[in-house]
Design an enzyme around this catalytic site. Structure first.
Site, PDB file in Angstrom:
ATOM      1  N   SER A 146       0.868  -1.189   0.000  1.00 14.90           N
ATOM      2  CA  SER A 146       0.000   0.000   0.000  1.00 14.90           C
ATOM      3  C   SER A 146       0.894   1.224   0.000  1.00 14.90           C
ATOM      4  O   SER A 146       2.009   1.187   0.533  1.00 14.90           O
ATOM      5  CB  SER A 146      -0.875   0.020   1.259  1.00 14.90           C
ATOM      6  OG  SER A 146      -1.555   1.262   1.372  1.00 14.90           O
ATOM      7  N   TYR A 160      -1.861  -0.607  10.294  1.00 12.12           N
ATOM      8  CA  TYR A 160      -2.007  -1.097   8.913  1.00 12.12           C
ATOM      9  C   TYR A 160      -0.801  -0.679   8.071  1.00 12.12           C
ATOM     10  O   TYR A 160      -0.226  -1.491   7.327  1.00 12.12           O
ATOM     11  CB  TYR A 160      -3.301  -0.536   8.331  1.00 12.12           C
ATOM     12  CG  TYR A 160      -3.487  -0.760   6.848  1.00 12.12           C
ATOM     13  CD1 TYR A 160      -3.966  -1.968   6.358  1.00 12.12           C
ATOM     14  CD2 TYR A 160      -3.199   0.265   5.936  1.00 12.12           C
ATOM     15  CE1 TYR A 160      -4.150  -2.161   4.994  1.00 12.12           C
ATOM     16  CE2 TYR A 160      -3.380   0.084   4.574  1.00 12.12           C
ATOM     17  CZ  TYR A 160      -3.860  -1.132   4.108  1.00 12.12           C
ATOM     18  OH  TYR A 160      -4.038  -1.318   2.765  1.00 12.12           O
TER      19      TYR A 160
HETATM   20  P1  NAP Z   1     -11.651  -5.419   0.000  1.00 15.25           P
HETATM   21  O1  NAP Z   1     -12.437  -4.838  -1.112  1.00 15.25           O
HETATM   22  O2  NAP Z   1     -12.028  -5.126   1.419  1.00 15.25           O
HETATM   23  O3  NAP Z   1     -11.596  -7.008  -0.215  1.00 15.25           O
HETATM   24  C1  NAP Z   1     -10.940  -7.781   0.731  1.00 15.25           C
HETATM   25  C2  NAP Z   1     -10.794  -9.186   0.208  1.00 15.25           C
HETATM   26  O4  NAP Z   1      -9.983  -9.914   1.148  1.00 15.25           O
HETATM   27  C3  NAP Z   1     -12.118  -9.925   0.107  1.00 15.25           C
HETATM   28  O5  NAP Z   1     -12.033 -10.799  -0.986  1.00 15.25           O
HETATM   29  C4  NAP Z   1     -12.162 -10.691   1.440  1.00 15.25           C
HETATM   30  O6  NAP Z   1     -12.931 -11.896   1.377  1.00 15.25           O
HETATM   31  C5  NAP Z   1     -10.695 -11.037   1.600  1.00 15.25           C
HETATM   32  N1  NAP Z   1     -10.313 -11.325   2.992  1.00 15.25           N
HETATM   33  C6  NAP Z   1     -10.481 -10.550   4.083  1.00 15.25           C
HETATM   34  N2  NAP Z   1      -9.988 -11.169   5.167  1.00 15.25           N
HETATM   35  C7  NAP Z   1      -9.500 -12.363   4.731  1.00 15.25           C
HETATM   36  C8  NAP Z   1      -8.877 -13.461   5.370  1.00 15.25           C
HETATM   37  N3  NAP Z   1      -8.663 -13.472   6.702  1.00 15.25           N
HETATM   38  N4  NAP Z   1      -8.511 -14.526   4.626  1.00 15.25           N
HETATM   39  C9  NAP Z   1      -8.749 -14.546   3.288  1.00 15.25           C
HETATM   40  N5  NAP Z   1      -9.340 -13.526   2.618  1.00 15.25           N
HETATM   41  C10 NAP Z   1      -9.701 -12.454   3.345  1.00 15.25           C
HETATM   42  O7  NAP Z   1     -10.102  -5.019  -0.114  1.00 15.25           O
HETATM   43  P2  NAP Z   1      -9.274  -4.304  -1.300  1.00 15.25           P
HETATM   44  O8  NAP Z   1      -9.445  -2.847  -1.159  1.00 15.25           O
HETATM   45  O9  NAP Z   1      -9.525  -4.979  -2.568  1.00 15.25           O
HETATM   46  O10 NAP Z   1      -7.788  -4.615  -0.792  1.00 15.25           O
HETATM   47  C11 NAP Z   1      -7.022  -5.683  -1.325  1.00 15.25           C
HETATM   48  C12 NAP Z   1      -5.580  -5.462  -0.916  1.00 15.25           C
HETATM   49  O11 NAP Z   1      -5.144  -4.194  -1.418  1.00 15.25           O
HETATM   50  C13 NAP Z   1      -5.345  -5.439   0.594  1.00 15.25           C
HETATM   51  O12 NAP Z   1      -4.136  -6.069   0.901  1.00 15.25           O
HETATM   52  C14 NAP Z   1      -5.276  -3.970   0.896  1.00 15.25           C
HETATM   53  O13 NAP Z   1      -4.534  -3.690   2.052  1.00 15.25           O
HETATM   54  C15 NAP Z   1      -4.598  -3.440  -0.351  1.00 15.25           C
HETATM   55  N6  NAP Z   1      -4.807  -2.005  -0.607  1.00 15.25           N
HETATM   56  C16 NAP Z   1      -6.045  -1.510  -0.884  1.00 15.25           C
HETATM   57  C17 NAP Z   1      -6.188  -0.142  -1.105  1.00 15.25           C
HETATM   58  C18 NAP Z   1      -7.502   0.511  -1.413  1.00 15.25           C
HETATM   59  O14 NAP Z   1      -7.586   1.753  -1.450  1.00 15.25           O
HETATM   60  N7  NAP Z   1      -8.565  -0.242  -1.658  1.00 15.25           N
HETATM   61  C19 NAP Z   1      -5.071   0.704  -1.027  1.00 15.25           C
HETATM   62  C20 NAP Z   1      -3.839   0.155  -0.741  1.00 15.25           C
HETATM   63  C21 NAP Z   1      -3.705  -1.206  -0.537  1.00 15.25           C
HETATM   64  P3  NAP Z   1     -14.538 -11.905   1.660  1.00 15.25           P
HETATM   65  O15 NAP Z   1     -15.176 -11.360   0.401  1.00 15.25           O
HETATM   66  O16 NAP Z   1     -14.848 -13.359   1.887  1.00 15.25           O
HETATM   67  O17 NAP Z   1     -14.774 -11.037   2.846  1.00 15.25           O
END
Ligand code: NAP
Length: 251
Positions: A146, A160
């Site tokens: 991130s 985080y």
């Molecule tokens: P998201 O929309 O909240 O989706 C989270 C995903 O992770 C879902 O598929 C969820 O499964 C799964 N998950 C959560 N806890 C889990 C666990 N214990 N074991 C296995 N799967 C799990 O998140 P996102 O925004 O796409 O983020 C994805 C990655 O990008 C993360 O590592 C996050 O830190 C990083 N990131 C995101 C952003 C942003 O702005 N969105 C920015 C920087 C970095 P369920 O559907 O079953 O709940």
């Protein structure tokens, strides 16, 4: 590591960046294991998007913070499609925005257990199977970090941000450890991306609210992040390892 013989594991592949990545890989010829922890409907929808265009995918439930679930995910992938060639270490969580004084040890541990320990154990399982030292055929690991690792997450979620700093170190260290074993290890640092993660931080409109702080003036999409992940995982990035790409609109 892409094309018709590639086998991808995408942790947290049911929603957001993971889902976009799984659909992109699956529709471009990979067999994809779509991991999720609780939202089976969302995971199944991702699988259907892939199979609808003639691709191959399965949904596999598993908590990536639990070692036995990680091993079971890799075994399920092996059974369905063969040895994985790509791991997208994507599953990650954050928690309510605040200052460190207000964070319980339980909250911090929950974030570290998934974002750091889970990512390390997933990478371990990938290396066991991919490394030419272990009889594997090589592969590619893409760790999702991130921009918080660079910016620090002050007054929102330093826990985080610290977990993502650990991911950046994992990318560099592991890339050097396995560079002569056919495995490339890279990272992607998303900036402010429109997904449901912000709601879990108590601020569902965060991506839009922060748009003005982004030099490009907007939040990014999960697909824009997936393109960078796909490129790093693919043979097009054959001389790239130990690198992390910012996908952040300049933030
Ligand atoms: P998201 O929309 O909240 O989706 C989270 C995903 O992770 C879902 O598929 C969820 O499964 C799964 N998950 C959560 N806890 C889990 C666990 N214990 N074991 C296995 N799967 C799990 O998140 P996102 O925004 O796409 O983020 C994805 C990655 O990008 C993360 O590592 C996050 O830190 C990083 N990131 C995101 C952003 C942003 O702005 N969105 C920015 C920087 C970095 P369920 O559907 O079953 O709940």
């Amino acid at each position: 590591m892409t094309g018709s013989h590639s086998v991808w594991i995408v942790t947290g592949g049911s929603r957001g960046i993971g889902a976009a990545t799984a659909v992109m890989a699956g529709s471009r010829g990979a067999s994809v294991c779509v991991n999720y922890v609780s939202n089976s409907t969302a995971a199944q929808a991702v699988v259907e998007q892939i199979t609808d265009v003639g691709g191959r995918a399965i949904a596999v439930r598993g908590d990536m913070a639990v070692e036995a679930d990680v091993v079971a995910l890799f075994n399920a992938c092996q059974t369905a499609f063969g040895t994985p060639t790509v791991l997208v270490n994507n599953a990650g969580v954050l928690d309510q925005e605040g200052r460190l004084e207000g964070f319980s040890a339980d909250r911090i541990a929950r974030i570290i257990d998934l974002n750091v320990t889970g990512a390390l154990v997933c990478a371990r399982e990938a290396v066991k199977r991919m490394s030419t030292n272990n009889g594997g055929s090589g592969g590619s690991i893409v760790n999702i970090s991130s921009m918080a690792a660079m910016l620090g997450g002050g007054a929102t979620y330093v826990d985080y941000a610290a977990s993502k700093g650990a991911i950046d170190a994992l990318t560099i260290g592991l890339s050097r450890e396995v560079a002569r074993e056919g495995i490339r290890v890279n990272g992607v640092r998303p900036g402010v991306i429109e997904t449901e993660i912000h709601a879990s931080g108590g601020n569902p409109t965060r991506a839009r609210d922060l748009a003005d702080t982004v030099p490009m003036g907007r939040a990014g999409t999960a697909e824009e992040v997936a393109e960078a992940i796909f490129w790093l995982a693919s043979d097009a990035a054959s001389y790239v390892t130990g690198s992390s790409i910012n996908v952040s609109g300049g933030r």
